[in-house]
Design an enzyme around this catalytic site. Structure first.
Site, mmCIF file in Angstrom:
data_model
loop_
_atom_site.group_PDB
_atom_site.id
_atom_site.type_symbol
_atom_site.label_atom_id
_atom_site.label_comp_id
_atom_site.label_asym_id
_atom_site.label_seq_id
_atom_site.Cartn_x
_atom_site.Cartn_y
_atom_site.Cartn_z
ATOM 1 N N SER A 12 0.866 -1.175 0.000
ATOM 2 C CA SER A 12 0.000 0.000 0.000
ATOM 3 C C SER A 12 0.906 1.230 0.000
ATOM 4 O O SER A 12 1.962 1.204 -0.645
ATOM 5 C CB SER A 12 -0.915 -0.069 1.227
ATOM 6 O OG SER A 12 -1.869 0.940 1.193
ATOM 7 N N HIS A 39 -2.726 -1.464 -3.187
ATOM 8 C CA HIS A 39 -3.733 -0.398 -3.049
ATOM 9 C C HIS A 39 -3.281 0.793 -3.880
ATOM 10 O O HIS A 39 -2.102 1.068 -3.981
ATOM 11 C CB HIS A 39 -3.855 0.068 -1.597
ATOM 12 C CG HIS A 39 -4.257 -1.025 -0.669
ATOM 13 N ND1 HIS A 39 -4.029 -0.957 0.678
ATOM 14 C CD2 HIS A 39 -4.883 -2.212 -0.888
ATOM 15 C CE1 HIS A 39 -4.504 -2.050 1.255
ATOM 16 N NE2 HIS A 39 -5.016 -2.838 0.323
ATOM 17 N N ASP A 132 -4.461 -4.292 6.291
ATOM 18 C CA ASP A 132 -4.707 -5.276 5.242
ATOM 19 C C ASP A 132 -3.444 -6.110 5.016
ATOM 20 O O ASP A 132 -2.331 -5.602 5.100
ATOM 21 C CB ASP A 132 -5.107 -4.543 3.941
ATOM 22 C CG ASP A 132 -5.722 -5.482 2.921
ATOM 23 O OD1 ASP A 132 -6.099 -6.603 3.289
ATOM 24 O OD2 ASP A 132 -5.835 -5.071 1.753
#
Lengths: 187, 278
Positions: A12, A39, A132
């Site tokens: 991310s 992401h 996550d």
């Protein structure tokens, strides 16, 4: 080729540089299959796969739903879709609600890959700002795969690798260089 | 995550007690839907199976919960640009235009199409059918009211499709979003204006076990991000259904990450993001 045949990478905020360095370092003909769930900002829907492909020597593409995956290719989860690895070595996509505020969800890709690919899988969680990937990396490890977390010190944003490290219980905390070295050893 | 055996029991129970059949859904995403249902209702698999067997309304609710309803106005603007400048431009010459939105969800793409048809002055020549397995989303589609703040990209998408022409950069149409939607920032809503209502024929329809229920063939079928929830066997069955339901030279429009992979692909020619029946 060693026992590992697939690599799933989740990242991310702050992971883009590591991902491009890893892709850049893998040689033409690298035999493992790479899955990337990264992401990205909601408005960045296009251009991302091109940006990754620019430096990569292996082919990077966004998979179509139900298409099979092959050795020596890298596959990027499309923007706004969850990417699952299905039994029978195919992908499936889904637009169901975000998980951990994320779509694509790293956990969902990791969990499905761990379930299908078991001890043939390497899971890598890179820099990022949320939780996550942690549960997914634990699944990779619990299913006999090899779990790696980007070095906390090196990570630009530490929440994601820290959570993954704690939840999965792995001790493989690698810098990007060590990740590359490890991946090159699997040839 | 529910086990393979749990999912197997769920499938068998559903088939026994209802006309629904989820056995050909994509395995991993289906397991994830069931997991979510178990968590949301705080049930274990035995309790879930008992409850759907005993309570008909609860079964219907679970069917709705299984289906995913993500959609957007002019989702993937490039696709809608092609619909406007390529597909609709072509059918313009014919008499009646039949359109089927298969899996219409809350109606955003139905309204996207209606806006294009209005702009191209084709509204009085179309028959539009929209179907979904979930009657709740059909009711929402009929009302056409959407949350504003989470969906600001609708306006951006609208501009890309309606105001500019990617095939001719000199063209600019100064058509405001407010022509079609009433935005109320206080209530956080955007609502379709009456000029787009009462044109569409909505029906409950299950793609898995029902045929083409409209005794007509279509010029355009849209089925976007529905087939991703189905395995290849069921996908092939539906590609056959769509192929049989299209007129010759009719257009099938799928999600941008969906494609016809199986034997039916030879019945179509692929153009960018859409398929034309041979």
């Amino acid at each position: 080729m060693g026992k590992y045949k697939y690599v799933v990478i989740g990242g991310s905020a702050g992971s883009f540089q590591s991902v491009t360095r890893i892709l850049e370092a893998l040689p033409v003909g690298y035999p493992l299959t790479i899955f990337l769930t990264l992401h990205r900002l909601k408005h960045v829907r296009k251009g991302f796969v091109e940006a990754l492909a620019l430096k990569s020597k292996i082919k990077v593409e966004e998979p179509k739903d139900k298409s099979p995956f092959f050795q020596g290719k890298a596959y990027l989860a499309p923007a706004n879709y969850h990417l699952y690895i299905e039994p029978g070595n195919t992908f499936s996509l889904s637009t169901e609600e975000p998980v951990n505020h994320s779509r694509p969800s790293i956990d969902l890709t990791f969990e499905s890959a761990a379930y299908v690919l078991k001890e043939k899988l390497i899971g890598i969680v890179l820099s990022g700002a949320n939780r996550d990937g942690a549960a997914g990396l634990k699944e990779v490890k619990d299913n006999g795969g090899f779990a790696i977390v980007q070095s906390i010190e090196e990570s630009q944003v530490k929440t994601m690798p820290e959570t993954a490290l704690h939840l999965s219980g792995t001790t493989n905390e690698f810098t990007t260089d060590q990740i590359i070295e490890f991946l090159l050893k699997q040839i | 995550m529910p086990t393979v055996e749990d999912i197997y029991r769920f499938h068998n129970t559903i088939k026994e007690i209802s006309k629904y059949d989820f056995t050909e859904y994509s395995e991993k995403s289906f397991a994830r839907r069931i997991e979510k249902i178990l968590v949301d209702y705080r049930l274990n698999m035995d309790e879930l199976l008992d409850k759907i067997t005993e309570e008909k309304d609860f079964l219907e609710q679970i069917v709705k919960d299984i289906t995913v309803n993500t959609t957007e106005l002019f989702r993937d603007p490039k696709v809608w640009q092609a619909i406007k400048h390529r597909i609709l431009a072509k059918v313009k010459k014919q008499g009646t235009i039949n359109i089927w939105h298969a899996g219409c969800s809350t109606g955003q793409e139905v309204y996207s199409m209606l806006i294009l048809l209005t702009e191209l002055d084709l509204l009085d020549r179309v028959r539009i059918y929209a179907t979904d397995i979930n009657i709740d989303v059909i009711e929402k589609a009929k009302i056409g009211e959407y949350v504003y703040r989470f969906n600001i990209e609708y306006i951006e998408n609208f501009k890309q499709v309606i105001q500019v022409n990617p095939y001719n950069f000199e063209e600019y149409n100064n058509i405001p979003f407010s022509k079609y939607f009433e935005v109320n920032k206080v209530n956080d809503t955007m609502t379709v204006k009456p000029l787009l209502k009462n044109i569409v024929s909505y029906h409950k329809h299950d793609l898995v076990c029902e045929d083409n229920i409209f005794k007509t063939k279509f010029d355009i079928i849209l089925c976007r991000n529905v087939l991703i929830y189905f395995n290849t066997t069921l996908q092939n069955k539906l590609f056959k259904l769509f192929s049989d339901s299209l007129n010759r030279k009719g257009t099938l429009i799928l999600g941008i990450h969906e494609s016809i992979l199986g034997p039916i692909s030879s019945s179509f020619i692929k153009y960018g993001n859409y398929y034309i029946k041979k």
